[in-house]
Design a protein around this motif. Structure first.
Motif, mmCIF file in Angstrom:
data_model
loop_
_atom_site.group_PDB
_atom_site.id
_atom_site.type_symbol
_atom_site.label_atom_id
_atom_site.label_comp_id
_atom_site.label_asym_id
_atom_site.label_seq_id
_atom_site.Cartn_x
_atom_site.Cartn_y
_atom_site.Cartn_z
ATOM 1 N N PRO A 198 0.529 -5.691 -6.281
ATOM 2 C CA PRO A 198 0.179 -5.489 -4.870
ATOM 3 C C PRO A 198 -1.321 -5.196 -4.752
ATOM 4 N N ALA A 199 -1.903 -5.612 -3.660
ATOM 5 C CA ALA A 199 -3.344 -5.408 -3.455
ATOM 6 C C ALA A 199 -3.639 -3.928 -3.250
ATOM 7 N N PRO A 200 -4.534 -3.363 -4.069
ATOM 8 C CA PRO A 200 -4.893 -1.955 -3.888
ATOM 9 C C PRO A 200 -5.811 -1.776 -2.687
ATOM 10 N N ALA A 201 -5.786 -0.574 -2.114
ATOM 11 C CA ALA A 201 -6.650 -0.284 -0.966
ATOM 12 C C ALA A 201 -8.121 -0.375 -1.367
ATOM 13 N N GLU A 202 -8.439 0.080 -2.558
ATOM 14 C CA GLU A 202 -9.817 0.047 -3.058
ATOM 15 C C GLU A 202 -9.783 -0.557 -4.472
ATOM 16 N N PRO A 203 -9.935 -1.888 -4.577
ATOM 17 C CA PRO A 203 -9.801 -2.555 -5.877
ATOM 18 C C PRO A 203 -10.807 -2.090 -6.922
ATOM 19 N N VAL A 204 -12.048 -1.862 -6.506
ATOM 20 C CA VAL A 204 -13.110 -1.439 -7.420
ATOM 21 C C VAL A 204 -13.950 -0.393 -6.697
ATOM 22 N N ARG A 205 -14.283 0.673 -7.419
ATOM 23 C CA ARG A 205 -15.098 1.730 -6.822
ATOM 24 C C ARG A 205 -16.314 1.975 -7.714
ATOM 25 N N LEU A 206 -17.469 2.130 -7.097
ATOM 26 C CA LEU A 206 -18.725 2.377 -7.806
ATOM 27 C C LEU A 206 -19.184 3.804 -7.567
#
Length: 151
Positions: free
Chosen positions: A99-107
């Motif tokens: 399932p698509a995450p709310a925040e796929p990548v975080r910096l």
């Protein structure tokens, strides 16, 4: 007949040259229209604490040849624009069954100037560097909520 031979050879050489030029021009035109015109959509830009670099999180759309949720990251000098050709040093794509995450990548920038990249569960990292432009890159892969709930 001997006097006409140089004229015929000259005319033939000119015609051959024109055909070659036309062929190269046609090939260049076809190649430029056949290649996908990729566009980058910048999702966030995070300037390093020291102000020297910017981490740019973006989505790259190349038309129908690409699909799904993909995230790219580029590390550029602060204030530099993301080039259209830029693919970045990092690429992660959503796994087809996830399932698509709310925040796929975080910096996030660490106080020492290292870059922290958190990759959400379900995202598959296809390309990632450990150092770019003298900046150390660190990755976190938190467990999925369902895996964390298991004893």
């Amino acid at each position: 007949m001997n006097s006409r031979l140089p004229k015929i050879l000259t005319a033939s050489a000119i015609m051959l040259l024109l055909l070659m030029i036309g062929g190269f021009a046609l090939r260049a035109m076809l190649e430029s229209t056949m290649q996908p015109q990729c566009q980058n959509q910048i999702l966030s830009t995070l300037v390093a604490p020291q102000g020297k670099h910017s981490a740019i999180l973006f989505a790259r759309d190349c038309g129908a040849t690409t699909g799904g949720l993909a995230r790219h990251i580029a590390l550029l000098p602060a204030g530099a624009q993301l080039p259209a050709q830029e693919g970045g040093f990092f690429v992660a794509v959503l796994h087809r069954d996830a399932p698509a995450p709310a925040e796929p990548v975080r910096l996030a920038w660490r106080p020492n100037g290292d870059l922290q990249i958190t990759v959400a569960p379900g995202m598959e990292m296809y390309h990632g560097a450990t150092s770019v432009r003298g900046v150390a890159i660190h990755y976190q892969f938190p467990p999925s909520p369902s895996a964390a709930a298991q004893p």
